[in-house]
Design a protein around this motif. Sequence first.
Motif, PDB file in Angstrom:
ATOM      1  N   SER A 128       6.067  -0.663 -25.179  1.00  0.00           N
ATOM      2  CA  SER A 128       4.690  -0.220 -25.436  1.00  0.00           C
ATOM      3  C   SER A 128       4.177   0.646 -24.292  1.00  0.00           C
ATOM      4  O   SER A 128       3.421   1.588 -24.510  1.00  0.00           O
ATOM      5  CB  SER A 128       3.774  -1.438 -25.624  1.00  0.00           C
ATOM      6  OG  SER A 128       3.776  -2.255 -24.460  1.00  0.00           O
TER       7      SER A 128
ATOM      8  N   GLN B   4       2.815   4.348 -24.804  1.00  0.00           N
ATOM      9  CA  GLN B   4       1.465   4.741 -24.383  1.00  0.00           C
ATOM     10  C   GLN B   4       1.515   5.967 -23.483  1.00  0.00           C
ATOM     11  O   GLN B   4       0.699   6.889 -23.625  1.00  0.00           O
ATOM     12  CB  GLN B   4       0.791   3.581 -23.643  1.00  0.00           C
ATOM     13  CG  GLN B   4       0.357   2.445 -24.542  1.00  0.00           C
ATOM     14  CD  GLN B   4      -0.330   1.328 -23.763  1.00  0.00           C
ATOM     15  OE1 GLN B   4      -0.651   1.494 -22.593  1.00  0.00           O
ATOM     16  NE2 GLN B   4      -0.535   0.202 -24.407  1.00  0.00           N
TER      17      GLN B   4
ATOM     18  N   THR C 298       2.255   9.020 -25.578  1.00  0.00           N
ATOM     19  CA  THR C 298       1.095   9.417 -26.383  1.00  0.00           C
ATOM     20  C   THR C 298       0.027  10.084 -25.527  1.00  0.00           C
ATOM     21  O   THR C 298      -0.507  11.137 -25.886  1.00  0.00           O
ATOM     22  CB  THR C 298       0.478   8.187 -27.090  1.00  0.00           C
ATOM     23  OG1 THR C 298       1.467   7.579 -27.921  1.00  0.00           O
ATOM     24  CG2 THR C 298      -0.712   8.591 -27.952  1.00  0.00           C
ATOM     25  N   LYS C 299      -0.272   9.480 -24.383  1.00  0.00           N
ATOM     26  CA  LYS C 299      -1.294  10.046 -23.493  1.00  0.00           C
ATOM     27  C   LYS C 299      -0.846  11.393 -22.938  1.00  0.00           C
ATOM     28  O   LYS C 299      -1.658  12.310 -22.758  1.00  0.00           O
ATOM     29  CB  LYS C 299      -1.612   9.065 -22.371  1.00  0.00           C
ATOM     30  CG  LYS C 299      -2.312   7.807 -22.853  1.00  0.00           C
ATOM     31  CD  LYS C 299      -2.606   6.825 -21.739  1.00  0.00           C
ATOM     32  CE  LYS C 299      -3.841   7.186 -20.987  1.00  0.00           C
ATOM     33  NZ  LYS C 299      -4.271   6.116 -20.054  1.00  0.00           N
TER      34      LYS C 299
ATOM     35  N   THR D 200      -5.534   6.783 -33.146  1.00  0.00           N
ATOM     36  CA  THR D 200      -4.692   6.747 -31.944  1.00  0.00           C
ATOM     37  C   THR D 200      -5.449   7.332 -30.762  1.00  0.00           C
ATOM     38  O   THR D 200      -5.404   6.791 -29.653  1.00  0.00           O
ATOM     39  CB  THR D 200      -3.383   7.528 -32.172  1.00  0.00           C
ATOM     40  OG1 THR D 200      -2.655   6.916 -33.243  1.00  0.00           O
ATOM     41  CG2 THR D 200      -2.518   7.513 -30.911  1.00  0.00           C
TER      42      THR D 200
ATOM     43  N   TYR E 221      -7.465   5.278 -26.784  1.00  0.00           N
ATOM     44  CA  TYR E 221      -7.414   5.574 -25.356  1.00  0.00           C
ATOM     45  C   TYR E 221      -8.703   6.191 -24.804  1.00  0.00           C
ATOM     46  O   TYR E 221      -9.041   5.982 -23.642  1.00  0.00           O
ATOM     47  CB  TYR E 221      -6.245   6.537 -25.077  1.00  0.00           C
ATOM     48  CG  TYR E 221      -4.901   6.000 -25.502  1.00  0.00           C
ATOM     49  CD1 TYR E 221      -4.250   5.015 -24.756  1.00  0.00           C
ATOM     50  CD2 TYR E 221      -4.281   6.457 -26.662  1.00  0.00           C
ATOM     51  CE1 TYR E 221      -3.019   4.513 -25.141  1.00  0.00           C
ATOM     52  CE2 TYR E 221      -3.050   5.961 -27.058  1.00  0.00           C
ATOM     53  CZ  TYR E 221      -2.428   4.990 -26.298  1.00  0.00           C
ATOM     54  OH  TYR E 221      -1.201   4.493 -26.690  1.00  0.00           O
TER      55      TYR E 221
END
Length: 200
Positions: free
Chosen positions: A4, A8, A11-12, A45, A49
């Motif tokens: 994960s 993350q 994705t960021k 998504t 964040y």
Amino acid sequence: MVSSGKRQFKTKSSIYNATLKLLKDFDSEITVKSICEKAGITRPTFYRYYKDTTHLLNSMSEESLNELNKALVIDKKTPLKEMKYNELPINMIKLFEHILENKTFYEVFLLNKKNQYFTDQMLLILKEYIKRGIEYGASDDDILVPIPLLLNYSTGAYFNSIVWWMQNDYPYSPKEMTAILLRLSIKGPYRKELASFIKD
């Protein structure tokens, strides 16, 4: 199986890179929708964040400012009068290396879409770095002008020199920029001292 944490980070990073590209390539304001389309993610998504685009831009600023702070840590306290070209302060070279390595971010946040929050925080970081450099590199007897004025003058000079360097497509290497700015800071731009300006 991807952890994960790695997911993350990926994705960021996609959001970060998509935002920079949008800011660099387009004049209009970015939106959550345009970022999601560019990054290839869904709106839920994105909101996992960041609360909105302002939160995203502030987070990007903070991340870069933290990296800048790390680059400017002074490890070796060398008096300015003992400094040689092949012993230039590594942290100052790292300042320019950091900007060069992250030039897309700095070009966007300092030039293309000037972000006032980032600019103000960067000025504070530079001012603190210069203050530490003066404390480590010179004694009170070596300085002939008021310290607060010197700090503000030097901070502005360093910041505007960085902006000039970027605007002119990085014509000097990080080491060359370090040497030039140190020369200006210590000796000024002239081959010989033209006038002392010391009060009688």
